[in-house]
Design an enzyme around this catalytic site. Sequence first.
Site: not given
Ligand code: UGA
Length: 441
Positions: A212, A268, A331
């Site tokens: 994880k 996360c 996000k």
């Molecule tokens: C993340 C992981 O992606 C999940 O697989 C995991 O289960 C989860 O944490 C957790 O530990 O519970 P999440 O926090 O919902 O999920 O969000 P993400 O989609 O991973 O995005 C995280 C951050 O990264 C956001 O602020 C988003 O804007 C940013 N991001 C994402 C970027 O800046 N660039 C990208 O290309 C993708």
Amino acid sequence: MRISVIGCGYLGAVHAASMASLGHDVVGIDVDPDKIARLAAGTAPFYEPGLPELLAEVSGTGRLTFSTDMADAAGAQIHFLCVGTPQKHGEFRADLSYVESAFEDLRPHLAAGDVVAGKSTVPVGTAEDLAARLTGTGASLAWNPEFLREGFAVQDTLHPDRLVYGLPTDDEGVPTAEGDAARALLDEVYATPLSEGTPLVVTDYATAQLVKVAANSFLATKISFINAMAELCEATGADVTRLADAIGYDARIGRRFLNAGLGFGGGCLPKDIRAFMARAGELGVDQALSFLREVDAINMRRRVRMVDLAREVSAGSIVGKRVTVLGAAFKPDSDDVRDSPALSVAAQMQLQGAHVTVTDPQAVENARAKWPDLKYAATALEAAQGADVVVLATEWAEYRDLDPDALGGVVAHRAIVDGRNVLDPKAWRAAGWTYRALGRP
Ligand code: UGA
């Protein structure tokens, strides 16, 4: 199967509803009476696309109930621990107090043969400790990490990329008889996704816990890598979005999670990489993860750079200027403002003397509770009235699709900083806007 889900936040509520939709009898338990009352009434206590529909779908079946009383977990064969593990105040480590109290409250209600399945993100070693505390109860422990993304939580729970079971193993790493029994229960819980061909990794506790944090660390590293490239692009006049497209065509690299911009936030990624570093330090292998310090630093620098860009397009000063921030959630498609880069930038600008108005399609209420001193508006057009500069901080579809002329009609100055690289610079410049972005000329 009868299932209990302990902790009904972003993870637990979706897990409980999803398990009920797979045909199981589920009780969701949480210490927050307000949350439980809303869930029991079939209402989602937070914004998550698809969850209201899922709750509506299962509410008529009688297969999903909610309670604040841990005694109601008794009778379930498997108990999913879904409580939060936030960052400890003033430390990098994870705060395990919710895991501790949920586990201790649950323990007296366990029967022989029950399985406690941990889903919370924990420092490696936690599962081993909890398992030892089940000795004598006849219940056993499995570690079953969760990889759902907010905004896609229902889809990710019902159709996961993979399932991971961390089971009790013998000295040779082979599941014990207890481990085999736990696996059989988990296989029954996940019979539908398994029948759809979802890959399954069966392993020991340590590996399951590490999977994880390793996954989240990799994702954070990928984002910070492209944001470091954005810094290089800014210094050279290159375009990080084209760079990401070009390297992303290499299947070994892949284009996903290479969107440069304001960086990662949420409940996360930021706290998980910090807790992982702290745990590595305790294990005497801190050097192995020292790169994550840089990942964190690159990420935090993007927020500072964003404020600098807002200053640059405001003739060198934001003092007394009206700034509109589009987005408050960490996000799009979420109302979660935990460690939100958007709010962090909004608050910074306010502290530096700007008059900031924030808008978000779903997260205004949560944002206001956290930052009551900021001004909030319901829509982008309302928020942008008389603005000297507009900052796009969360890439909600409705902000990506904004019409530069319509927005231009309400602002005082046509200046925009695109913190997520989602707007078309040509279209905005053609409409008379000064357009700046992170990592783009
Ligand atoms: C993340 C992981 O992606 C999940 O697989 C995991 O289960 C989860 O944490 C957790 O530990 O519970 P999440 O926090 O919902 O999920 O969000 P993400 O989609 O991973 O995005 C995280 C951050 O990264 C956001 O602020 C988003 O804007 C940013 N991001 C994402 C970027 O800046 N660039 C990208 O290309 C993708």
